[in-house]
Every structure is written in C-alpha cells, then in structure tokens.
Write an enzyme that holds these catalytic residues in place. Structure first.
Site, PDB file in Angstrom:
ATOM      1  N   GLY A  42     100.970  85.004  58.280  1.00 16.80           N
ATOM      2  CA  GLY A  42     100.559  84.231  57.116  1.00 16.80           C
ATOM      3  C   GLY A  42     101.525  84.375  55.952  1.00 16.80           C
ATOM      4  O   GLY A  42     101.859  83.397  55.281  1.00 16.80           O
ATOM      5  N   CYS A  43     101.987  85.585  55.723  1.00 15.30           N
ATOM      6  CA  CYS A  43     102.900  85.851  54.615  1.00 15.30           C
ATOM      7  C   CYS A  43     104.260  85.192  54.863  1.00 15.30           C
ATOM      8  O   CYS A  43     104.889  84.678  53.940  1.00 15.30           O
ATOM      9  CB  CYS A  43     103.041  87.351  54.398  1.00 15.30           C
ATOM     10  N   THR A  44     104.690  85.196  56.105  1.00 19.52           N
ATOM     11  CA  THR A  44     105.942  84.536  56.459  1.00 19.52           C
ATOM     12  C   THR A  44     105.825  83.032  56.236  1.00 19.52           C
ATOM     13  O   THR A  44     106.708  82.421  55.626  1.00 19.52           O
ATOM     14  CB  THR A  44     106.309  84.841  57.932  1.00 19.52           C
ATOM     15  N   GLY A  47     105.881  82.187  52.517  1.00 19.35           N
ATOM     16  CA  GLY A  47     107.241  82.268  51.989  1.00 19.35           C
ATOM     17  C   GLY A  47     108.096  81.082  52.415  1.00 19.35           C
ATOM     18  O   GLY A  47     108.871  80.531  51.629  1.00 19.35           O
TER      19      GLY A  47
END
Length: 152
Positions: A42-44, A47
């Site tokens: 999710g964080c990737t 970003g």
C-alpha cells in the site's frame, strides 16, 4: 489531534539524506501524507501515485512530502528502488506523528497494536491545515488530493 485551521507542530524531522527538516518551516502550500511502513504494497502504491502526479502538483506550486517512522536510510533505499520524485521524511521519535494524531491503536486479525494511520494533510498557502483525509484508501487518493490542491 490536528484539525483543519491548525498550524503544524514545530518539530524537526529527517529527510532521506539524514538532513534536518523543520516541519513548521516547510514552504506552503504542500501535501503531507503519512504512511505506515516503507516498501510495503500500500505504501509503495501511494508513493507511486503521488510521484505520477508530481508534475501536476508542481504546476500548482504544491510540494509533496511522505512521512513515516522509518529511518532515513530506509527511506533513501525505498525512494531509490521505486524512483520516487517526492520527498520522504522520517519521524523516528514520533514527535509529529503523535502531535498530529496519526499514532493510533490498530487491529489486525484480532491483534491490537499501535501504528501510523494512513492520513493526508493538505497545507494551505497560509501554512495551516486546509484539508484532512484520515483512514485513507490508496486507490484514487493522490488524484483526490490533487483536486483539493487545485481548489486552494
């Protein structure tokens, strides 16, 4: 907990080059998005989505900052791995994270723990919080923030 109209806390963070960055001295307007952990799916994706729209934010004069509790070294590796064009900030001490109210109790598979709530703050030209998104779902979020930035 930070609310619309509030100034940002006067805390010093580190960027991915391990340089000091005073949150209250960042030039507005800008986006400050919190994500739980570098190099997770999710964080990737978040970003990547903000990076993909960076040129559109730049046209508005709006900078983008991603913030987590990861070390500056981990942030540098994360940004390089995915060629992020946004600035990643480290809040290892949780100063900004706690003051802004994104250090919360989470629940996964019945296990409770403390962690970063995925949240985004749009900081207006006056340096105060103009809009807040909490419990963010990644898909389509960066575009939603861009729309709000266009309305500043």
């Amino acid at each position: 907990m930070t609310e619309i109209g509030d100034p940002l806390p006067n805390v010093t963070l580190k960027d991915s080059a391990d340089q000091d960055v005073k949150l209250s001295e960042l030039k507005p307007p800008f986006v400050l998005y919190y994500y739980p952990k570098a190099d997770t799916p999710g964080c990737t994706n978040e970003g990547k989505d903000f990076t993909a729209l960076k040129a559109d934010f730049d046209k508005l004069g709006v900078s983008i900052y991603g913030l987590s509790k990861d070390t500056p070294a981990k942030l540098a590796k994360f940004a390089a791995k995915y060629d992020f064009k946004i600035t990643l900030l480290s809040d290892e001490q949780s100063d900004a994270t706690e003051q802004m109210g994104v250090w919360v109790e989470k629940n996964m598979y019945g296990k409770k723990y403390m962690g970063i709530e995925r949240a985004t703050f749009l900081i207006g030209t006056d340096g105060k919080v103009a809009q807040i998104w909490r419990k963010v779902k990644v898909k389509g979020h960066a575009a939603e923030v861009l729309s709000a930035a266009q309305a500043l």
